[in-house]
Design a protein around this motif. Structure first.
Motif, PDB file in Angstrom:
ATOM      1  N   ILE A 136       0.694  -0.777  -0.280  1.00  0.00           N
ATOM      2  CA  ILE A 136       0.451   0.063   0.033  1.00  0.00           C
ATOM      3  C   ILE A 136       1.094   0.950  -0.047  1.00  0.00           C
ATOM      4  N   CYS A 137       0.246   2.361  -0.102  1.00  0.00           N
ATOM      5  CA  CYS A 137       1.078   3.302  -0.826  1.00  0.00           C
ATOM      6  C   CYS A 137       1.484   4.516   1.064  1.00  0.00           C
ATOM      7  N   PRO A 138       2.987   4.393   0.986  1.00  0.00           N
ATOM      8  CA  PRO A 138       3.165   5.208   2.534  1.00  0.00           C
ATOM      9  C   PRO A 138       2.575   6.036   2.783  1.00  0.00           C
ATOM     10  N   GLU A 139       2.228   6.902   1.706  1.00  0.00           N
ATOM     11  CA  GLU A 139       1.644   8.176   2.131  1.00  0.00           C
ATOM     12  C   GLU A 139      -0.004   8.666   2.525  1.00  0.00           C
ATOM     13  N   CYS A 140      -0.791   7.606   1.541  1.00  0.00           N
ATOM     14  CA  CYS A 140      -1.897   7.290   1.541  1.00  0.00           C
ATOM     15  C   CYS A 140      -3.121   6.672   1.757  1.00  0.00           C
ATOM     16  N   GLY A 141      -1.992   5.426   2.350  1.00  0.00           N
ATOM     17  CA  GLY A 141      -2.690   3.972   2.500  1.00  0.00           C
ATOM     18  C   GLY A 141      -3.348   3.566   1.086  1.00  0.00           C
TER      19      GLY A 141
ATOM     20  N   VAL B 261       3.190   2.914  -8.701  1.00  0.00           N
ATOM     21  CA  VAL B 261       2.315   3.604  -8.224  1.00  0.00           C
ATOM     22  C   VAL B 261       1.052   4.013  -7.965  1.00  0.00           C
ATOM     23  N   CYS B 262       0.943   4.770  -7.027  1.00  0.00           N
ATOM     24  CA  CYS B 262      -0.871   4.770  -6.260  1.00  0.00           C
ATOM     25  C   CYS B 262      -0.706   6.146  -6.930  1.00  0.00           C
ATOM     26  N   LEU B 263      -2.284   5.418  -7.674  1.00  0.00           N
ATOM     27  CA  LEU B 263      -3.615   5.916  -8.524  1.00  0.00           C
ATOM     28  C   LEU B 263      -4.054   7.302  -8.101  1.00  0.00           C
ATOM     29  N   ALA B 264      -4.281   6.711  -6.563  1.00  0.00           N
ATOM     30  CA  ALA B 264      -4.483   7.865  -5.061  1.00  0.00           C
ATOM     31  C   ALA B 264      -3.521   9.600  -5.098  1.00  0.00           C
ATOM     32  N   CYS B 265      -2.751   8.760  -4.817  1.00  0.00           N
ATOM     33  CA  CYS B 265      -2.284  10.370  -4.796  1.00  0.00           C
ATOM     34  C   CYS B 265      -0.340  10.628  -5.720  1.00  0.00           C
ATOM     35  N   GLY B 266      -0.341   9.609  -6.536  1.00  0.00           N
ATOM     36  CA  GLY B 266       0.792   9.680  -7.647  1.00  0.00           C
ATOM     37  C   GLY B 266       1.977   9.520  -7.000  1.00  0.00           C
ATOM     38  N   GLN B 267       1.939   9.190  -5.829  1.00  0.00           N
ATOM     39  CA  GLN B 267       3.657   8.193  -5.216  1.00  0.00           C
ATOM     40  C   GLN B 267       3.887   7.527  -6.061  1.00  0.00           C
ATOM     41  N   GLY B 268       5.165   7.227  -6.651  1.00  0.00           N
ATOM     42  CA  GLY B 268       5.081   5.842  -6.899  1.00  0.00           C
ATOM     43  C   GLY B 268       6.600   5.101  -5.819  1.00  0.00           C
TER      44      GLY B 268
HETATM   45 ZN   LIG Z   1      -1.189   7.444  -2.317  1.00  0.00          ZN
END
Ligand SMILES: [Zn+2]
Length: 117
Positions: free
Chosen positions: A71-76, A105-112
């Motif tokens: 999971i994305c470390p930024e937004c989960g 890549v996280c589609l929610a916040c763009g974090q890769g």
């Molecule tokens: Zn994210």
């Protein structure tokens, strides 16, 4: 088997290094112990970097499997696999090795990120 393939890739590599040291010694008959040590360290660190990168690359596909639930470390949100990307890492000796790594890549916040492994 990955293990066998890895080993085959290294066949002759240590011989090459030992031959290289022997040849270098022939060209540097008056080398000091320090110089000999430096020369051998240098050659072994090439072997070391090669083994690290080959071994890490051999397990690259397994790493995303294990990271499937990453999971994305930024937004989960769950990461979406985005294919492979080159990743440059440094060994403890400061040598650069290049790894082919799955990239998400996280589609929610763009974090890769690269999944761990
Ligand atoms: Zn994210």
């Amino acid at each position: 088997m990955k293990g066998k393939e890895l080993q085959q890739g290294w066949d002759g590599l240590s011989d090459e290094i030992m031959d290289g040291v022997a040849e270098w010694r022939g060209q540097h008959p008056k080398a000091t112990l320090r110089e000999i040590e430096a020369e051998i360290d240098q050659r072994l660190s090439e072997l070391r970097a090669r083994m690290i990168s080959d071994t890490a690359n051999a397990s690259a596909s397994a790493s995303w499997q294990a990271a499937e639930g990453v999971i994305c470390p930024e937004c989960g949100a769950k990461l979406i696999k985005k294919g492979k990307k080159k990743r440059i890492l440094l060994t403890r000796e400061g040598r650069q090795i290049e790894l082919e790594r799955d990239y998400g890549v996280c589609l929610a916040c763009g974090q890769g990120i690269f999944p761990p492994g």
